[in-house]
Design an enzyme around this catalytic site. Structure first.
Site, short mmCIF file in Angstrom:
data_model
loop_
_atom_site.label_atom_id
_atom_site.label_comp_id
_atom_site.label_asym_id
_atom_site.label_seq_id
_atom_site.Cartn_x
_atom_site.Cartn_y
_atom_site.Cartn_z
NE ARG A 126 40.40 38.25 42.57
CZ ARG A 126 41.04 39.34 42.92
NH1 ARG A 126 42.14 39.26 43.64
NH2 ARG A 126 40.56 40.53 42.60
CD GLU A 225 43.95 43.21 37.35
OE1 GLU A 225 42.78 43.20 36.92
OE2 GLU A 225 44.26 43.69 38.45
NE ARG A 229 44.15 38.25 39.55
CZ ARG A 229 43.17 39.15 39.44
NH1 ARG A 229 41.90 38.78 39.42
NH2 ARG A 229 43.46 40.43 39.36
CB CYS A 271 45.51 46.07 40.31
SG CYS A 271 44.35 47.31 40.91
CB THR A 273 42.84 47.06 44.51
OG1 THR A 273 42.78 46.24 43.35
CG2 THR A 273 42.62 48.51 44.15
NE ARG A 280 36.55 39.86 43.35
CZ ARG A 280 35.24 39.69 43.11
NH1 ARG A 280 34.35 40.14 43.99
NH2 ARG A 280 34.82 39.09 42.03
NE ARG A 309 34.83 43.69 42.66
CZ ARG A 309 36.03 43.29 42.26
NH1 ARG A 309 36.16 42.37 41.33
NH2 ARG A 309 37.13 43.82 42.77
CD GLU A 314 37.04 45.97 39.63
OE1 GLU A 314 37.87 45.24 39.10
OE2 GLU A 314 37.29 46.74 40.56
P1 ADP Z 1 38.16 38.95 39.96
O1 ADP Z 1 38.56 37.67 39.33
O2 ADP Z 1 39.25 39.95 40.00
O3 ADP Z 1 37.59 38.70 41.27
P2 ADP Z 1 35.75 39.93 38.47
O4 ADP Z 1 34.99 40.85 39.37
O5 ADP Z 1 36.00 40.37 37.07
O6 ADP Z 1 37.18 39.69 39.02
O7 ADP Z 1 35.02 38.53 38.45
C1 ADP Z 1 35.42 37.51 37.58
C2 ADP Z 1 34.28 36.53 37.34
O8 ADP Z 1 34.03 35.79 38.51
C3 ADP Z 1 32.97 37.21 36.94
O9 ADP Z 1 32.34 36.45 35.94
C4 ADP Z 1 32.17 37.14 38.23
O10 ADP Z 1 30.79 37.15 38.03
C5 ADP Z 1 32.63 35.80 38.75
N1 ADP Z 1 32.38 35.63 40.19
C6 ADP Z 1 32.84 36.36 41.21
N2 ADP Z 1 32.39 35.91 42.38
C7 ADP Z 1 31.60 34.84 42.10
C8 ADP Z 1 30.85 33.94 42.90
N3 ADP Z 1 30.81 34.02 44.22
N4 ADP Z 1 30.16 32.96 42.25
C9 ADP Z 1 30.19 32.86 40.91
N5 ADP Z 1 30.89 33.66 40.11
C10 ADP Z 1 31.59 34.65 40.70
C1 CIR Z 2 39.52 50.82 38.63
O1 CIR Z 2 40.28 51.67 39.05
O2 CIR Z 2 38.30 50.88 38.75
C2 CIR Z 2 40.13 49.63 37.89
N1 CIR Z 2 41.46 49.96 37.53
C3 CIR Z 2 40.09 48.38 38.76
C4 CIR Z 2 40.58 48.58 40.16
C5 CIR Z 2 40.49 47.31 41.00
N2 CIR Z 2 39.28 47.29 41.69
C6 CIR Z 2 38.97 47.06 42.94
O3 CIR Z 2 38.19 47.80 43.51
N3 CIR Z 2 39.49 46.00 43.54
#
Ligand code: ADP
Ligand code: CIR
Length: 357
Positions: A126, A225, A229, A271, A273, A280, A309, A314
């Protein structure tokens, strides 16, 4: 201009309470008394104070990081706090460094991480984009959310071929469908307490929504957020396929929407990060032997700058031994380098798991 005496007093009160609390966050580490005193009377040109930057970390001592940029100007006005946090999170990015230009690299060379399908369940990449002319979450009005959603929906409606899909407003989605999309890892969760405390969930669900193609391999989140995305995902470990789709999608959407960039931090995000490439790249994978020795598993992750994670993203736990493994750094290196970092680390984990089996 400076904040009212009342706002400064509230900040001082909150800071003295935070001083008594145990927290491993980067906020706790880098908001020293000296930095606090330097920043407590500052205001951005959108009227944000230090409180708007740190309130998520103050309310959630279990934060990993604990701060957000309430508006673009905050990264500069509160640099004395953001810079050391950014440097520590992203590795070597110092306060004089500038993020490199976009370089997608050659997606077709990445291959499949797990051609036998033994370890990797799914792969997802993403990235985030902010839209030029719109403020960040805590300083958006209800009208901004509505207008931005309309703009995003309009831009996505003209995609074709594999990227063609449908936009669903959260406001019109029943709870069951929403929950199913969350459970299947396609949709963001509702009521994230870190975002809530950062004032980023205002007017929810207005302006929030999700777009996806028929295969649910290309998705776009709207106004969670970040403004946008963009996500590419599929079952298995075919990193080439997932990354190619993302590159194509971001390139196409970028022809229709002008994305915001920060002069030092690359693509702008809420954010710190996520700054820079905003990428990511993750796998959902099972390493039953390696993860038995969690310290070793973490050691390999750290060696390759990877983050582990839980299964639901997260701040979640692993379910059934499924871990989400992704690059941790996104700033100061190119898109090509970020994705390679994840690739190399996951290949190393697969090697160790095979040796242990
Ligand atoms: P981000 O979108 O910031 O990466 P999250 O950690 O909240 O944030 O993940 C968002 C969703 O994407 C969650 O449901 C997570 O389980 C899913 N996800 C992340 N990586 C994978 C993956 N490789 N395969 C399937 N689902 C994934
Ligand atoms: C935190 O501080 O845990 C949340 N605000 C999310 C921070 C983003 N996380 C990350 O490690 N990429």
């Amino acid at each position: 201009m400076s904040p009212s005496d009342e706002r400064v007093k509230a900040l001082e009160q909150a800071y003295s309470e935070f001083a008594k609390i145990d927290s491993k966050s980067l906020l706790k580490k880098h908001l020293t008394q000296q930095v606090f005193d330097m920043l407590k009377c500052r205001l951005t040109n959108a009227g944000s104070t230090l409180m708007d930057v740190i309130q998520s970390g103050l309310k959630n001592p279990d934060s990993n990081v604990g701060l957000y940029a309430p508006d673009q100007h905050a990264y500069d006005v509160f640099a004395a706090l953001f810079d050391p946090v950014i440097e520590e999170y992203h590795g070597d990015f110092t306060s004089t460094d500038v993020h490199p230009d976009l370089d997608w690299g050659e997606p077709e060379q990445l291959g499949d991480l797990d051609p036998e399908g033994r370890f990797v369940i799914s792969t997802r990449i993403r990235c985030a984009r902010s839209v030029n002319g719109y403020p960040l979450n805590p300083t958006m009005t209800e009208a901004h959310y509505r207008n931005l959603e309309a703009k995003v929906q309009q831009a996505l409606s003209s995609l074709d071929g594999e990227l063609k899909g449908t936009y669903y407003s959260l406001i019109a989605m029943d709870k069951e469908t929403q929950q199913q999309l969350i459970d299947d890892h396609f949709l963001f969760k509702e009521g994230d307490r870190f975002l809530e405390a950062a004032n980023a969930n205002r007017f929810w669900p207005t302006g929030r929504g999700i777009f996806f193609n028929e295969a649910k391999a290309f998705l776009v989140w709207c106004n969670e957020e970040d403004h946008m995305r963009l996500i590419s995902m599929e079952k298995g470990g075919n990193l080439s396929s997932v990354y190619s789709r993302l590159v194509k999608a971001v390139t196409e959407v970028g022809k229709k929407i002008q994305f915001s960039r920060h002069q030092r931090f690359g693509f702008l995000t809420f954010c710190p990060t996520n700054l820079g490439t905003t990428i990511r790249a993750s796998v959902h994978a099972r390493f039953p032997k390696l993860s038995e020795d969690y310290a070793k598993f973490e050691k390999i992750a750290n060696m390759y700058n990877l983050q582990i994670r839980g299964t639901r993203g997260e701040h979640s736990e692993s379910i059934g031994g499924v871990y989400d493994i992704s690059n941790r750094r996104r700033l100061g290196l190119t898109e090509r380098e970020v994705v390679s970092e994840m690739r190399n680390g996951v290949l190393e984990m697969i090697k160790h798991e095979k040796q242990l089996q």
